[in-house]
Scaffold this motif. Structure first.
Motif, PDB file in Angstrom:
ATOM      1  N   ASP B  14       0.875  -1.173   0.000  1.00  0.00           N
ATOM      2  CA  ASP B  14       0.000   0.000   0.000  1.00  0.00           C
ATOM      3  C   ASP B  14       0.914   1.225   0.000  1.00  0.00           C
ATOM      4  OD1 ASP B  14      -1.608   2.201   0.682  1.00  0.00           O
ATOM      5  OD2 ASP B  14      -2.948   0.977   1.913  1.00  0.00           O
ATOM      6  N   LEU B  15       1.046   1.839  -1.174  1.00  0.00           N
ATOM      7  CA  LEU B  15       2.029   2.915  -1.331  1.00  0.00           C
ATOM      8  C   LEU B  15       1.640   4.144  -0.515  1.00  0.00           C
ATOM      9  CD1 LEU B  15       4.636   3.496  -2.872  1.00  0.00           C
ATOM     10  CD2 LEU B  15       3.253   4.320  -4.791  1.00  0.00           C
ATOM     11  N   GLU B  16       0.363   4.492  -0.535  1.00  0.00           N
ATOM     12  CA  GLU B  16      -0.109   5.662   0.219  1.00  0.00           C
ATOM     13  C   GLU B  16       0.151   5.495   1.711  1.00  0.00           C
ATOM     14  OE1 GLU B  16      -1.632   8.770  -0.155  1.00  0.00           O
ATOM     15  OE2 GLU B  16      -0.589   8.409  -2.044  1.00  0.00           O
ATOM     16  N   GLN B  34       6.083   8.362  -8.491  1.00  0.00           N
ATOM     17  CA  GLN B  34       6.512   8.477  -9.891  1.00  0.00           C
ATOM     18  C   GLN B  34       6.308   7.117 -10.558  1.00  0.00           C
ATOM     19  OE1 GLN B  34      10.579   9.813 -10.271  1.00  0.00           O
ATOM     20  NE2 GLN B  34      10.413  11.177  -8.500  1.00  0.00           N
ATOM     21  N   ASP B  35       5.568   7.102 -11.650  1.00  0.00           N
ATOM     22  CA  ASP B  35       5.408   5.854 -12.397  1.00  0.00           C
ATOM     23  C   ASP B  35       6.653   5.607 -13.241  1.00  0.00           C
ATOM     24  OD1 ASP B  35       2.915   5.484 -11.359  1.00  0.00           O
ATOM     25  OD2 ASP B  35       1.845   6.198 -13.130  1.00  0.00           O
ATOM     26  N   GLU B  36       7.150   4.376 -13.194  1.00  0.00           N
ATOM     27  CA  GLU B  36       8.307   3.976 -13.999  1.00  0.00           C
ATOM     28  C   GLU B  36       7.882   2.783 -14.843  1.00  0.00           C
ATOM     29  OE1 GLU B  36      11.151   5.575 -13.969  1.00  0.00           O
ATOM     30  OE2 GLU B  36      10.946   6.819 -12.176  1.00  0.00           O
ATOM     31  N   PRO B  37       7.163   3.057 -15.960  1.00  0.00           N
ATOM     32  CA  PRO B  37       6.602   1.936 -16.742  1.00  0.00           C
ATOM     33  C   PRO B  37       7.673   0.971 -17.250  1.00  0.00           C
ATOM     34  CG  PRO B  37       5.753   4.070 -17.515  1.00  0.00           C
ATOM     35  CD  PRO B  37       6.823   4.377 -16.528  1.00  0.00           C
ATOM     36  N   ALA B  38       8.851   1.480 -17.578  1.00  0.00           N
ATOM     37  CA  ALA B  38       9.899   0.595 -18.093  1.00  0.00           C
ATOM     38  C   ALA B  38      10.368  -0.402 -17.038  1.00  0.00           C
ATOM     39  CB  ALA B  38      11.083   1.420 -18.601  1.00  0.00           C
ATOM     40  N   HIS B  39      10.140  -0.089 -15.761  1.00  0.00           N
ATOM     41  CA  HIS B  39      10.574  -0.977 -14.684  1.00  0.00           C
ATOM     42  C   HIS B  39       9.404  -1.660 -13.979  1.00  0.00           C
ATOM     43  CE1 HIS B  39      14.816   0.204 -14.892  1.00  0.00           C
ATOM     44  NE2 HIS B  39      14.329   1.361 -15.301  1.00  0.00           N
ATOM     45  N   GLY B  40       8.175  -1.327 -14.400  1.00  0.00           N
ATOM     46  CA  GLY B  40       7.007  -1.983 -13.825  1.00  0.00           C
ATOM     47  C   GLY B  40       6.769  -1.633 -12.372  1.00  0.00           C
ATOM     48  N   VAL B  41       7.144  -0.414 -11.993  1.00  0.00           N
ATOM     49  CA  VAL B  41       6.943   0.004 -10.598  1.00  0.00           C
ATOM     50  C   VAL B  41       6.519   1.469 -10.526  1.00  0.00           C
ATOM     51  CG1 VAL B  41       8.532  -1.619  -9.465  1.00  0.00           C
ATOM     52  CG2 VAL B  41       9.430   0.524 -10.376  1.00  0.00           C
ATOM     53  N   THR B  42       5.788   1.777  -9.475  1.00  0.00           N
ATOM     54  CA  THR B  42       5.606   3.169  -9.066  1.00  0.00           C
ATOM     55  C   THR B  42       6.512   3.366  -7.853  1.00  0.00           C
ATOM     56  OG1 THR B  42       3.334   3.198  -9.851  1.00  0.00           O
ATOM     57  CG2 THR B  42       3.954   4.894  -8.260  1.00  0.00           C
ATOM     58  N   VAL B  43       7.257   4.472  -7.872  1.00  0.00           N
ATOM     59  CA  VAL B  43       8.308   4.683  -6.875  1.00  0.00           C
ATOM     60  C   VAL B  43       8.025   5.952  -6.081  1.00  0.00           C
ATOM     61  CG1 VAL B  43      10.787   5.077  -6.566  1.00  0.00           C
ATOM     62  CG2 VAL B  43       9.991   3.632  -8.421  1.00  0.00           C
ATOM     63  N   THR B  51      21.376   9.209   2.251  1.00  0.00           N
ATOM     64  CA  THR B  51      21.018   8.261   1.193  1.00  0.00           C
ATOM     65  C   THR B  51      19.505   8.320   1.002  1.00  0.00           C
ATOM     66  OG1 THR B  51      21.344   5.978   0.420  1.00  0.00           O
ATOM     67  CG2 THR B  51      20.807   6.267   2.751  1.00  0.00           C
ATOM     68  N   LYS B  52      18.981   7.389   0.229  1.00  0.00           N
ATOM     69  CA  LYS B  52      17.539   7.384  -0.034  1.00  0.00           C
ATOM     70  C   LYS B  52      16.940   6.026   0.320  1.00  0.00           C
ATOM     71  CE  LYS B  52      17.936   8.400  -4.477  1.00  0.00           C
ATOM     72  NZ  LYS B  52      19.251   8.962  -4.723  1.00  0.00           N
ATOM     73  N   VAL B  53      15.666   6.048   0.659  1.00  0.00           N
ATOM     74  CA  VAL B  53      14.861   4.838   0.685  1.00  0.00           C
ATOM     75  C   VAL B  53      13.875   4.975  -0.461  1.00  0.00           C
ATOM     76  CG1 VAL B  53      13.131   3.527   1.985  1.00  0.00           C
ATOM     77  CG2 VAL B  53      15.125   4.475   3.154  1.00  0.00           C
ATOM     78  N   GLU B  54      13.662   3.899  -1.199  1.00  0.00           N
ATOM     79  CA  GLU B  54      12.680   3.924  -2.279  1.00  0.00           C
ATOM     80  C   GLU B  54      11.560   2.962  -1.939  1.00  0.00           C
ATOM     81  OE1 GLU B  54      15.839   4.632  -5.918  1.00  0.00           O
ATOM     82  OE2 GLU B  54      14.255   3.126  -6.116  1.00  0.00           O
ATOM     83  N   LEU B  55      10.348   3.476  -1.929  1.00  0.00           N
ATOM     84  CA  LEU B  55       9.176   2.612  -1.774  1.00  0.00           C
ATOM     85  C   LEU B  55       8.746   2.177  -3.170  1.00  0.00           C
ATOM     86  CD1 LEU B  55       7.171   4.723   0.838  1.00  0.00           C
ATOM     87  CD2 LEU B  55       8.806   2.866   1.270  1.00  0.00           C
ATOM     88  N   LEU B  56       8.585   0.884  -3.361  1.00  0.00           N
ATOM     89  CA  LEU B  56       8.217   0.317  -4.670  1.00  0.00           C
ATOM     90  C   LEU B  56       6.831  -0.303  -4.591  1.00  0.00           C
ATOM     91  CD1 LEU B  56      11.437  -1.745  -5.561  1.00  0.00           C
ATOM     92  CD2 LEU B  56      10.915   0.621  -6.190  1.00  0.00           C
ATOM     93  N   TYR B  57       6.052  -0.021  -5.620  1.00  0.00           N
ATOM     94  CA  TYR B  57       4.701  -0.587  -5.713  1.00  0.00           C
ATOM     95  C   TYR B  57       4.521  -1.076  -7.150  1.00  0.00           C
ATOM     96  CZ  TYR B  57      -0.342  -1.015  -5.302  1.00  0.00           C
ATOM     97  OH  TYR B  57      -1.612  -1.508  -5.276  1.00  0.00           O
ATOM     98  N   PRO B  58       3.862  -2.240  -7.349  1.00  0.00           N
ATOM     99  CA  PRO B  58       3.758  -2.790  -8.708  1.00  0.00           C
ATOM    100  C   PRO B  58       2.991  -1.852  -9.644  1.00  0.00           C
ATOM    101  CG  PRO B  58       3.064  -4.411  -7.057  1.00  0.00           C
ATOM    102  CD  PRO B  58       3.234  -3.112  -6.340  1.00  0.00           C
ATOM    103  N   LEU B  59       3.491  -1.772 -10.886  1.00  0.00           N
ATOM    104  CA  LEU B  59       2.809  -1.013 -11.935  1.00  0.00           C
ATOM    105  C   LEU B  59       2.671  -1.947 -13.135  1.00  0.00           C
ATOM    106  CD1 LEU B  59       1.804   1.776 -13.086  1.00  0.00           C
ATOM    107  CD2 LEU B  59       4.156   2.142 -13.863  1.00  0.00           C
ATOM    108  N   GLY B  60       1.421  -2.169 -13.570  1.00  0.00           N
ATOM    109  CA  GLY B  60       1.201  -3.032 -14.738  1.00  0.00           C
ATOM    110  C   GLY B  60       1.135  -4.498 -14.357  1.00  0.00           C
ATOM    111  N   GLU B  61       0.832  -5.316 -15.354  1.00  0.00           N
ATOM    112  CA  GLU B  61       0.575  -6.743 -15.134  1.00  0.00           C
ATOM    113  C   GLU B  61       1.842  -7.540 -14.842  1.00  0.00           C
ATOM    114  OE1 GLU B  61      -2.447  -8.382 -14.907  1.00  0.00           O
ATOM    115  OE2 GLU B  61      -2.975  -6.270 -14.739  1.00  0.00           O
ATOM    116  N   ASN B  62       2.956  -7.105 -15.428  1.00  0.00           N
ATOM    117  CA  ASN B  62       4.178  -7.912 -15.336  1.00  0.00           C
ATOM    118  C   ASN B  62       5.232  -7.272 -14.435  1.00  0.00           C
ATOM    119  OD1 ASN B  62       3.234  -9.933 -17.218  1.00  0.00           O
ATOM    120  ND2 ASN B  62       3.485  -8.353 -18.797  1.00  0.00           N
ATOM    121  N   SER B  63       4.769  -6.626 -13.387  1.00  0.00           N
ATOM    122  CA  SER B  63       5.718  -5.970 -12.498  1.00  0.00           C
ATOM    123  C   SER B  63       6.699  -6.970 -11.900  1.00  0.00           C
ATOM    124  CB  SER B  63       4.977  -5.259 -11.369  1.00  0.00           C
ATOM    125  OG  SER B  63       5.917  -4.765 -10.431  1.00  0.00           O
ATOM    126  N   PRO B  64       7.988  -6.643 -11.907  1.00  0.00           N
ATOM    127  CA  PRO B  64       8.980  -7.563 -11.329  1.00  0.00           C
ATOM    128  C   PRO B  64       8.873  -7.695  -9.813  1.00  0.00           C
ATOM    129  CG  PRO B  64      10.015  -5.490 -11.985  1.00  0.00           C
ATOM    130  CD  PRO B  64       8.601  -5.442 -12.493  1.00  0.00           C
TER     131      PRO B  64
END
Lengths: 134, 134
Positions: B14-16, B34-43, B51-64
């Protein structure tokens, strides 16, 4: 509340092999193993320019990372540690927000000689979070 | 070879909710999704002082990260990213040392607009390692 990322801790099934990999293959600055009997782990610190990676290996019969390695025999990222200025204030604020602090809630002295607490992974997106007062 | 820890990536169900937790409960500086369609994630990037922490959420059907979240429904630490100066030199050196590079071995452009590669977790103590050229 949280400041710097103090370290990322990786539990490993073979401390020598992991240290050699970070030193020789990844070319990082790898320290000597340190036994931390109070925490049930042997630790190797890897110094990166902006933060640390800690390799954790079980020490003793009741190591808190034994179960993790049983579930993840290849090893894996065990926790992340954020720095806070005042660990008791952070604890009280987090509890008021509904987060669970592990153990009896009293800070212990961590591997760096500073007070630390752990937060329940279920309250932090499946991530075991350590807080360290700096 | 490796330099700074560029980021720690946490896959979240749950990204929110995760963003609100880092912003409101942990008091961190949390960016916009930020949607990153090439990587199949919303970040969502969380800026810490070092440094950074990145929260990853699936984007699209084939999200890694879909499989990871199926296995870890509460979420969890998905990968760590180390900076390198020359990603092709790093790749060749790692391959020569026996490490497996994921995919076809050609760097892709990552979420920060820089070339990235991923290394096989089995070769790095169960940890998915991303390399990013800076």
């Amino acid at each position: 509340m949280i400041g710097r990322l103090n370290h990322v801790a990786i539990a490993v099934p073979d401390l020598e092999a992991a240290a050699a990999q970070y030193r020789d293959t990844l070319g990082a600055k790898v320290g000597a193993p340190q036994d931390e009997p109070a925490h049930g782990v042997t630790v190797i610190f890897i110094e990166l320019p902006n933060t640390k990676v800690e390799l954790l290996y079980p020490l003793g019969e009741n190591s808190p990372i034994k179960g993790f390695l049983d579930k993840n025999p290849s090893g894996g990222i065990h926790h992340i540690c954020y720095e806070v200025e005042d660990i008791l204030a952070a604890r009280d604020q987090l509890r008021a927000a509904g987060a669970r602090v592990l153990g009896d809630g009293e800070p212990k002295i961590g591997a760096h000689g500073k007070p630390v607490l752990f937060l329940h992974p279920k309250d932090f997106t499946g991530t075991l979070v350590e807080l360290e007062q700096v």
